[in-house]
Design an enzyme around this catalytic site. Structure first.
Site, PDB file in Angstrom:
ATOM      1  N   GLY A 110       0.782  -1.218   0.000  1.00 37.40           N
ATOM      2  CA  GLY A 110       0.000   0.000   0.000  1.00 37.40           C
ATOM      3  C   GLY A 110       0.818   1.275   0.000  1.00 37.40           C
ATOM      4  O   GLY A 110       0.305   2.346  -0.339  1.00 37.40           O
ATOM      5  N   ASP A 142      -2.683   7.112   2.351  1.00 40.71           N
ATOM      6  CA  ASP A 142      -2.115   8.059   1.390  1.00 40.71           C
ATOM      7  C   ASP A 142      -0.827   7.548   0.752  1.00 40.71           C
ATOM      8  O   ASP A 142      -0.296   8.176  -0.165  1.00 40.71           O
ATOM      9  CB  ASP A 142      -1.871   9.418   2.046  1.00 40.71           C
ATOM     10  CG  ASP A 142      -0.941   9.355   3.252  1.00 40.71           C
ATOM     11  OD1 ASP A 142      -0.211   8.356   3.409  1.00 40.71           O
ATOM     12  OD2 ASP A 142      -0.960  10.308   4.064  1.00 40.71           O
ATOM     13  N   GLY A 143      -0.314   6.424   1.251  1.00 38.99           N
ATOM     14  CA  GLY A 143       0.887   5.858   0.664  1.00 38.99           C
ATOM     15  C   GLY A 143       2.186   6.465   1.130  1.00 38.99           C
ATOM     16  O   GLY A 143       3.263   5.993   0.762  1.00 38.99           O
ATOM     17  N   ARG A 193      14.993  -0.044   0.963  1.00 36.41           N
ATOM     18  CA  ARG A 193      15.423  -1.241   1.675  1.00 36.41           C
ATOM     19  C   ARG A 193      15.644  -2.373   0.689  1.00 36.41           C
ATOM     20  O   ARG A 193      15.078  -2.380  -0.413  1.00 36.41           O
ATOM     21  CB  ARG A 193      14.403  -1.631   2.744  1.00 36.41           C
ATOM     22  CG  ARG A 193      12.994  -1.892   2.243  1.00 36.41           C
ATOM     23  CD  ARG A 193      12.045  -2.128   3.401  1.00 36.41           C
ATOM     24  NE  ARG A 193      10.720  -2.563   2.933  1.00 36.41           N
ATOM     25  CZ  ARG A 193       9.710  -2.875   3.735  1.00 36.41           C
ATOM     26  NH1 ARG A 193       9.874  -2.801   5.052  1.00 36.41           N
ATOM     27  NH2 ARG A 193       8.555  -3.264   3.248  1.00 36.41           N
ATOM     28  N   ARG A 200       6.001 -12.764   1.313  1.00 38.40           N
ATOM     29  CA  ARG A 200       5.465 -12.936   2.664  1.00 38.40           C
ATOM     30  C   ARG A 200       4.517 -14.132   2.712  1.00 38.40           C
ATOM     31  O   ARG A 200       4.047 -14.611   1.684  1.00 38.40           O
ATOM     32  CB  ARG A 200       4.683 -11.674   3.076  1.00 38.40           C
ATOM     33  CG  ARG A 200       5.437 -10.377   2.879  1.00 38.40           C
ATOM     34  CD  ARG A 200       4.488  -9.210   2.617  1.00 38.40           C
ATOM     35  NE  ARG A 200       5.223  -7.972   2.323  1.00 38.40           N
ATOM     36  CZ  ARG A 200       5.456  -7.008   3.212  1.00 38.40           C
ATOM     37  NH1 ARG A 200       4.970  -7.108   4.432  1.00 38.40           N
ATOM     38  NH2 ARG A 200       6.143  -5.944   2.892  1.00 38.40           N
ATOM     39  N   ASP A 274       0.799 -11.017   7.116  1.00 38.24           N
ATOM     40  CA  ASP A 274       1.361 -10.289   5.984  1.00 38.24           C
ATOM     41  C   ASP A 274       2.685  -9.617   6.325  1.00 38.24           C
ATOM     42  O   ASP A 274       3.328  -9.051   5.442  1.00 38.24           O
ATOM     43  CB  ASP A 274       0.362  -9.249   5.458  1.00 38.24           C
ATOM     44  CG  ASP A 274      -0.086  -8.273   6.528  1.00 38.24           C
ATOM     45  OD1 ASP A 274      -0.799  -8.704   7.450  1.00 38.24           O
ATOM     46  OD2 ASP A 274       0.270  -7.089   6.441  1.00 38.24           O
ATOM     47  N   ASN A 275       3.093  -9.690   7.587  1.00 35.31           N
ATOM     48  CA  ASN A 275       4.396  -9.154   7.991  1.00 35.31           C
ATOM     49  C   ASN A 275       5.389 -10.271   8.302  1.00 35.31           C
ATOM     50  O   ASN A 275       6.389 -10.030   8.977  1.00 35.31           O
ATOM     51  CB  ASN A 275       4.249  -8.254   9.225  1.00 35.31           C
ATOM     52  CG  ASN A 275       3.556  -6.949   8.910  1.00 35.31           C
ATOM     53  OD1 ASN A 275       3.578  -6.482   7.770  1.00 35.31           O
ATOM     54  ND2 ASN A 275       2.930  -6.353   9.905  1.00 35.31           N
ATOM     55  N   ASP A 284       9.287  -5.478   8.094  1.00 42.38           N
ATOM     56  CA  ASP A 284       8.363  -4.383   8.410  1.00 42.38           C
ATOM     57  C   ASP A 284       8.473  -3.905   9.860  1.00 42.38           C
ATOM     58  O   ASP A 284       7.850  -4.458  10.766  1.00 42.38           O
ATOM     59  CB  ASP A 284       6.917  -4.776   8.106  1.00 42.38           C
ATOM     60  CG  ASP A 284       6.600  -4.637   6.624  1.00 42.38           C
ATOM     61  OD1 ASP A 284       7.449  -4.108   5.896  1.00 42.38           O
ATOM     62  OD2 ASP A 284       5.521  -5.055   6.204  1.00 42.38           O
TER      63      ASP A 284
END
Length: 507
Positions: A110, A142-143, A193, A200, A274-275, A284
């Protein structure tokens, strides 16, 4: 570490210099080898008037970039979102997952853009921007990422790498004046990174009901990072066995990672599926924290009101997450007993890594079954007296002579003395000379960890355009075991009058 000139620089008129000239070339295997349903091609929203606040030369070296490349305008452009790897279009990937134990449905990158992958001297690395603008998977976000959270991720990846814990790594930190509204107005920043892969658990969960896509993902992941998990010559016929073998390897890696987290007092804060990295990396960094005063049920994330991701819950949560991953593989024809067998090693692998680590931290040549009582009494002592996690281990190496500095960590020195007597009786059964034991303990018990108040000091300086505190912290975190004269403040817990640092999912 290299601290850069924080003055603003423009990137809108840059030539598309190839930072990776002479290497094996850039690509994006994720987009080249997987169907379009796995990703969306989307350009980052580049920062206006970006400035390269900090860059990590050690990580740059993994990509084959030298000092001249880091000074090139094209490097700033790449890390600010306006540059591209040659011939590669950035993508955002789709995944799903369980968040705080609840199925959240479709998620995805996202606020991250995968720029592609490049060959470095020791292998191939994916390069990803975090905080680089909206994608189709942003939902209501908002990203953007703010400077505050970006500094925390940048420092955390160095802290974990310095401790020898598998992690994604941060290459660069770019700041800007672009306004971002969170609880208060802040400014935008982007972290560049790298990792061998950012795949994931959630990527597999997303295709839990689609055998074709799940098979493609499995084949891709196994071919690149787990070739030893491939079973037989026929991909179709042998895919269930391959999937189970992959699950077993991911289970072992995750179990070892959890032991490492526990042994340094690290709390992830948002252990959603998802992490969780398929490669067993720490992935993350949001509301993470290294504990100061030890509490077994410490919760570092203020958004985690039920304490799901407390320190003492992390191994069980990882096991739960692995079970969700296993469920997603059933679409490939994997049978429940085979998946259960693949998950079964978690506890034994975790305990083996945990006990081996505890033996090293206690300075023992080996870990005996009866040492479990000594270890449990240790955690009970630290919990009841809220002793500092890092210093309690570090100063233990000096208790053979004058134990006062260690005892000073405890509100009730008499109880601590009783435990110490038990410990020293155990050491009497260990043949290692004390100087050798102390040297060995100092190599595994860090003196410097990324305490929240230290990160906050670096953030406050960075918000004024000053990267010097980031620079100092990075140097110490790169080798957290070696004592540096004059660096006492970096080893100390926050004082009683230090304002508490609250971190949440918005961090």
């Amino acid at each position: 570490m290299r601290r850069t000139d924080p003055s603003p620089s423009r990137t809108d008129a840059l030539a598309p210099d190839d930072l990776f000239a002479g290497q094996a070339g850039a690509g994006c295997s994720f987009a080249q080898e997987l169907p379009p349903s796995f990703y969306t091609r989307v350009a980052p929203r580049h920062l206006r008037e970006p400035r390269l606040l900090h860059v990590n030369p050690a990580v740059a070296a993994l990509l084959g970039l030298d000092a001249a490349a880091l000074d090139a305008p094209a490097f700033l452009a790449l890390c600010a979102g306006s540059g591209r790897l040659p011939g590669v279009e950035p993508v955002a990937t789709v995944y799903s997952g369980h968040q705080f134990g609840v199925w959240a449905g479709q998620l995805g990158d996202g606020r991250a853009h995968l720029l592609g992958d490049v060959a470095g001297p020791q292998g191939r690395w994916e390069i990803q921007l975090k905080g680089s603008g909206r994608t189709p998977y942003s939902r209501m976000g908002d990203g953007w990422a703010v400077l505050r959270s970006s500094v925390r991720e940048y420092l955390a990846s160095q802290a974990m790498d310095g401790l020898g814990i598998p992690t994604t790594q941060a290459l660069a930190l770019v700041a800007s004046r672009d306004p971002v509204i969170r609880e208060t107005p802040e400014t935008a920043a982007v972290v560049t990174r790298i990792a061998p892969s950012f795949v994931r658990f959630g990527h597999f969960e997303h295709w839990a009901h689609s055998a074709i896509e799940q098979a493609a993902l499995l084949d891709y992941v196994v071919a690149h990072w787990f070739p030893d998990c491939r079973v037989g010559p026929s991909a179709d016929a042998d895919r269930p066995a391959t999937a189970c073998r992959l699950l077993a390897e991911v289970t072992r890696r995750t179990a070892r990672l959890m032991a490492q987290w526990q042994l340094v007092g690290f709390c992830h804060g948002v252990m959603n599926t998802d992490n969780m990295s398929m490669l067993g990396l720490t992935l993350d960094y949001g509301p993470y924290g290294f504990m100061d005063a030890f509490q077994a049920n410490h919760v570092c994330n203020h958004s985690d009101t039920l304490g799901r991701y407390a320190w003492n819950a992390q191994p069980a949560v990882a096991q739960w997450n692995l079970t969700r991953l296993a469920e997603s593989l059933q679409v490939l024809g994997c049978l429940a007993p085979d998946l259960e067998a693949a998950l079964a090693p978690f506890e034994s692998v975790f305990l083996q890594a945990y006990y081996a680590g505890m033996a090293q931290k206690f300075g023992l040549s080996d870990w005996r079954p009866e040492d479990a009582d000594l270890g449990n009494a240790w955690w009970k002592l630290l919990h009841e007296q809220r002793a500092d996690f890092t210093l309690a281990f570090r100063r233990l190496a000096d208790t053979d002579g004058d134990a006062r500095s260690w005892l000073d960590l405890f509100a009730d020195p008499q109880s601590a003395r009783q435990w110490l007597d038990r410990y020293q009786a155990r050491l009497a059964q260990d043949p290692r000379p004390q100087p050798d034991r102390k040297a060995a303990m100092d190599r595994v018990n860090p003196l410097y960890v990324l305490r929240n108040h230290l990160a906050q000091q670096a953030i406050q300086a960075a918000q004024q355009g000053d990267a010097s505190e980031i620079d100092r912290l990075m140097e110490r975190l790169q080798d957290p075991y070696a004592q540096r004269p004059g660096d006492e403040r970096y080893a100390q817990p926050p004082t009683a009058d230090t304002p508490p640092v609250a971190v949440s999912c918005s961090s």
